[in-house]
Structure formats: structure tokens, C-alpha cells
Motif scaffolding. Structure first.
Motif, PDB file in Angstrom:
ATOM      1  N   TYR A  16       0.825  -1.205   0.000  1.00 43.18           N
ATOM      2  CA  TYR A  16       0.000   0.000   0.000  1.00 43.18           C
ATOM      3  C   TYR A  16       0.866   1.265   0.000  1.00 43.18           C
ATOM      4  O   TYR A  16       0.566   2.228  -0.704  1.00 43.18           O
ATOM      5  CB  TYR A  16      -0.976   0.023   1.178  1.00 43.18           C
ATOM      6  CG  TYR A  16      -1.961   1.153   1.016  1.00 43.18           C
ATOM      7  CD1 TYR A  16      -2.934   1.093   0.026  1.00 43.18           C
ATOM      8  CD2 TYR A  16      -1.883   2.292   1.788  1.00 43.18           C
ATOM      9  CE1 TYR A  16      -3.807   2.144  -0.181  1.00 43.18           C
ATOM     10  CE2 TYR A  16      -2.756   3.346   1.598  1.00 43.18           C
ATOM     11  CZ  TYR A  16      -3.717   3.262   0.612  1.00 43.18           C
ATOM     12  OH  TYR A  16      -4.572   4.313   0.399  1.00 43.18           O
ATOM     13  N   LYS A  20       0.786   4.085  -2.877  1.00 39.93           N
ATOM     14  CA  LYS A  20       0.571   5.507  -2.580  1.00 39.93           C
ATOM     15  C   LYS A  20       1.708   6.359  -3.149  1.00 39.93           C
ATOM     16  O   LYS A  20       1.458   7.423  -3.712  1.00 39.93           O
ATOM     17  CB  LYS A  20       0.468   5.738  -1.072  1.00 39.93           C
ATOM     18  CG  LYS A  20      -0.796   5.251  -0.425  1.00 39.93           C
ATOM     19  CD  LYS A  20      -1.915   6.223  -0.570  1.00 39.93           C
ATOM     20  CE  LYS A  20      -1.607   7.468   0.249  1.00 39.93           C
ATOM     21  NZ  LYS A  20      -2.675   8.412   0.274  1.00 39.93           N
ATOM     22  N   THR A  25      -2.827   3.169  -6.617  1.00 36.72           N
ATOM     23  CA  THR A  25      -3.559   2.256  -5.728  1.00 36.72           C
ATOM     24  C   THR A  25      -4.560   1.406  -6.505  1.00 36.72           C
ATOM     25  O   THR A  25      -4.742   0.230  -6.201  1.00 36.72           O
ATOM     26  CB  THR A  25      -4.284   3.013  -4.601  1.00 36.72           C
ATOM     27  OG1 THR A  25      -5.125   4.017  -5.166  1.00 36.72           O
ATOM     28  CG2 THR A  25      -3.302   3.627  -3.627  1.00 36.72           C
ATOM     29  N   ARG A 101      -6.791   0.881   1.724  1.00 38.69           N
ATOM     30  CA  ARG A 101      -7.222   1.828   0.688  1.00 38.69           C
ATOM     31  C   ARG A 101      -8.561   2.454   1.055  1.00 38.69           C
ATOM     32  O   ARG A 101      -8.738   3.667   0.935  1.00 38.69           O
ATOM     33  CB  ARG A 101      -7.314   1.123  -0.660  1.00 38.69           C
ATOM     34  CG  ARG A 101      -7.700   2.055  -1.784  1.00 38.69           C
ATOM     35  CD  ARG A 101      -7.737   1.374  -3.123  1.00 38.69           C
ATOM     36  NE  ARG A 101      -8.082   2.353  -4.149  1.00 38.69           N
ATOM     37  CZ  ARG A 101      -8.541   2.036  -5.336  1.00 38.69           C
ATOM     38  NH1 ARG A 101      -8.678   0.771  -5.684  1.00 38.69           N
ATOM     39  NH2 ARG A 101      -8.842   2.984  -6.200  1.00 38.69           N
ATOM     40  N   ALA A 102      -9.487   1.625   1.511  1.00 40.47           N
ATOM     41  CA  ALA A 102     -10.808   2.140   1.887  1.00 40.47           C
ATOM     42  C   ALA A 102     -10.690   3.133   3.041  1.00 40.47           C
ATOM     43  O   ALA A 102     -11.330   4.191   3.025  1.00 40.47           O
ATOM     44  CB  ALA A 102     -11.729   0.981   2.268  1.00 40.47           C
ATOM     45  N   ASP A 104      -8.094   4.951   3.862  1.00 35.11           N
ATOM     46  CA  ASP A 104      -7.392   6.142   3.398  1.00 35.11           C
ATOM     47  C   ASP A 104      -8.273   7.013   2.497  1.00 35.11           C
ATOM     48  O   ASP A 104      -8.213   8.237   2.561  1.00 35.11           O
ATOM     49  CB  ASP A 104      -6.129   5.721   2.644  1.00 35.11           C
ATOM     50  CG  ASP A 104      -5.156   6.852   2.438  1.00 35.11           C
ATOM     51  OD1 ASP A 104      -5.013   7.688   3.363  1.00 35.11           O
ATOM     52  OD2 ASP A 104      -4.530   6.917   1.366  1.00 35.11           O
ATOM     53  N   GLU A 105      -9.097   6.382   1.671  1.00 32.49           N
ATOM     54  CA  GLU A 105      -9.923   7.120   0.726  1.00 32.49           C
ATOM     55  C   GLU A 105     -11.317   7.421   1.270  1.00 32.49           C
ATOM     56  O   GLU A 105     -12.122   8.045   0.588  1.00 32.49           O
ATOM     57  CB  GLU A 105     -10.002   6.363  -0.600  1.00 32.49           C
ATOM     58  CG  GLU A 105      -8.635   6.276  -1.287  1.00 32.49           C
ATOM     59  CD  GLU A 105      -8.643   5.487  -2.580  1.00 32.49           C
ATOM     60  OE1 GLU A 105      -9.727   5.074  -3.057  1.00 32.49           O
ATOM     61  OE2 GLU A 105      -7.547   5.271  -3.129  1.00 32.49           O
ATOM     62  N   GLY A 106     -11.612   6.970   2.481  1.00 30.84           N
ATOM     63  CA  GLY A 106     -12.850   7.339   3.161  1.00 30.84           C
ATOM     64  C   GLY A 106     -14.098   6.619   2.714  1.00 30.84           C
ATOM     65  O   GLY A 106     -15.196   7.158   2.801  1.00 30.84           O
ATOM     66  N   TYR A 107     -13.978   5.416   2.242  1.00 31.35           N
ATOM     67  CA  TYR A 107     -15.162   4.650   1.885  1.00 31.35           C
ATOM     68  C   TYR A 107     -15.114   3.290   2.575  1.00 31.35           C
ATOM     69  O   TYR A 107     -14.117   2.918   3.183  1.00 31.35           O
ATOM     70  CB  TYR A 107     -15.306   4.485   0.366  1.00 31.35           C
ATOM     71  CG  TYR A 107     -14.226   3.645  -0.289  1.00 31.35           C
ATOM     72  CD1 TYR A 107     -14.312   2.258  -0.326  1.00 31.35           C
ATOM     73  CD2 TYR A 107     -13.119   4.236  -0.876  1.00 31.35           C
ATOM     74  CE1 TYR A 107     -13.338   1.498  -0.913  1.00 31.35           C
ATOM     75  CE2 TYR A 107     -12.128   3.484  -1.463  1.00 31.35           C
ATOM     76  CZ  TYR A 107     -12.243   2.118  -1.486  1.00 31.35           C
ATOM     77  OH  TYR A 107     -11.260   1.354  -2.067  1.00 31.35           O
ATOM     78  N   ARG A 136     -19.390   6.989   6.488  1.00 32.41           N
ATOM     79  CA  ARG A 136     -18.409   6.805   5.422  1.00 32.41           C
ATOM     80  C   ARG A 136     -19.141   6.474   4.135  1.00 32.41           C
ATOM     81  O   ARG A 136     -20.220   5.900   4.154  1.00 32.41           O
ATOM     82  CB  ARG A 136     -17.452   5.674   5.766  1.00 32.41           C
ATOM     83  CG  ARG A 136     -16.600   6.050   6.967  1.00 32.41           C
ATOM     84  CD  ARG A 136     -15.760   4.956   7.514  1.00 32.41           C
ATOM     85  NE  ARG A 136     -14.819   4.450   6.558  1.00 32.41           N
ATOM     86  CZ  ARG A 136     -14.261   3.261   6.683  1.00 32.41           C
ATOM     87  NH1 ARG A 136     -14.554   2.493   7.688  1.00 32.41           N
ATOM     88  NH2 ARG A 136     -13.404   2.846   5.804  1.00 32.41           N
ATOM     89  N   ARG A 139     -19.468   1.673  -0.841  1.00 33.03           N
ATOM     90  CA  ARG A 139     -19.253   1.126  -2.187  1.00 33.03           C
ATOM     91  C   ARG A 139     -19.892  -0.259  -2.192  1.00 33.03           C
ATOM     92  O   ARG A 139     -19.354  -1.206  -1.602  1.00 33.03           O
ATOM     93  CB  ARG A 139     -17.746   1.063  -2.456  1.00 33.03           C
ATOM     94  CG  ARG A 139     -17.403   1.022  -3.915  1.00 33.03           C
ATOM     95  CD  ARG A 139     -15.945   1.250  -4.144  1.00 33.03           C
ATOM     96  NE  ARG A 139     -15.163   0.109  -3.668  1.00 33.03           N
ATOM     97  CZ  ARG A 139     -13.869  -0.036  -3.866  1.00 33.03           C
ATOM     98  NH1 ARG A 139     -13.196   0.878  -4.510  1.00 33.03           N
ATOM     99  NH2 ARG A 139     -13.228  -1.099  -3.407  1.00 33.03           N
TER     100      ARG A 139
END
Length: 178
Positions: A16, A20, A25, A101-102, A104-107, A136, A139
Motif C-alpha cells: 500500500y 501511494k 492504488t 485503501r478504503a 485512506d480514501e474514506g469509503y 463513510r 461502495r
């Protein structure tokens, strides 16, 4: 399971961080999904875990198989896993990478099992419910499961919301037996 996650964590963190650094990603997620899928093959697993096998020959053959799916960073990552006998950790590495990833990207990835197909409005309602509950962006991945009889089962992280008929019948049965 937790032992596998513990072993996989440093590899997932490294992957990861590299993703980044290079702004890739999405590409890394695709590579890790390919690796997980490819390594689910029984013959490939056997070849990967064979201590008698020549690692360089295995890597060469594997890279030929994945030539359209792996960039140089991906190949180096596979090389590291093969030389450390950690290729079997790929499902855990991919899971952790997706989680990082989720975060960090807020989902949050949400799995929705439903007895019948959902229309776009119903999917939006479920996404809105999850977003309100977990604060959050959701997805959604929706799939049908006829065994639910009716309703939905929503899985978001470690939370499960069981609104299925099957779940209600199981809770009723448990109540009646107690």
C-alpha cells in the motif's frame, strides 16, 4: 485466520505504501486481485509451494502467465513473496490492502446479499443507510442469494445487518427453543 493476517500485514502495508508513492492504488488493487485469483488454482498452488521447484523457473512461468496483469513493482512484489515462502498469504494481503485503501480514501466496501434483484433506488437507499450509520461513503457489491427467501443481508466491515426472512426465521426458532 488472525495469524494469517498478522503474517500478511507487513506485506500489505509495504504494497500500500508503494502504491501511494507511485499514485497507483487502483492498479495495485487490480494486480492483487489477479494474483489472488491466479493463486486460487490448485496446480499453481502446488507449484508455488513445492520446495523442490526452482524458484526462478516458477517466477518466469508465472510472469509469462501474468504479463498483461503485472507491472515491474508487481513482479518485484511476487518475487519477494516467493523467496520468503509467503505466496499463500495473497488472499489476506489483498484483503488488508483493500482495507487500507478504503480507510485512506474514506469509503467502506459493503456486500449486499438479496433474495431478489434490487433496482437502482433500492441500492441508493441501502447505500444511504450504511453511510448514515457508519459515516463513510459506501461502495456496494450486490449479489443474489435465493436461500435468503426474502430481504437482504448487509455486510460492512465487521458489521452485519440481517434483514432476511431466513434470518428472521432463525431468530424465531432460537426464541422458541429458549
Amino acid at each position: 485466520m488472525s495469524e494469517l493476517m498478522t503474517l500478511a500485514r507487513p506485506y500489505a502495508v509495504a504494497a500500500y505504501q508503494r502504491a501511494k508513492e507511485t499514485g497507483s492504488t487502483g492498479q495495485w488493487e487490480t494486480m492483487l486481485q489477479f494474483l489472488e485469483t491466479a493463486l486460487a488454482d490448485a496446480q499453481l498452488q502446488q507449484a508455488a509451494s513445492n520446495p523442490q521447484a526452482d524458484k526462478e523457473r516458477f517466477l518466469s512461468a508465472f510472469f509469462d502467465l501474468g504479463q498483461d496483469h503485472l507491472n515491474d513493482d508487481g513482479k518485484n512484489f511476487v518475487r519477494l513473496l516467493v523467496h520468503n515462502h509467503r505466496l499463500g498469504l495473497m488472499p489476506s494481503i489483498r484483503t488488508l490492502f483493500s482495507h487500507y485503501r478504503a480507510e485512506d480514501e474514506g469509503y467502506i466496501d459493503v456486500s449486499v446479499a438479496t433474495a431478489f434483484p434490487l433496482d437502482a433506488e433500492e441500492e441508493q437507499d441501502i447505500a444511504g443507510l450504511v453511510e448514515k450509520l457508519l459515516k463513510r461513503q459506501a461502495r456496494l457489491t450486490v449479489h443474489q442469494d435465493a436461500s435468503l427467501i426474502g430481504g437482504v443481508v448487509i455486510r460492512a466491515g465487521d458489521r452485519v445487518i440481517d434483514g432476511s426472512v431466513r434470518g428472521q426465521l432463525q431468530r424465531l426458532e432460537k426464541t422458541l427453543w429458549n
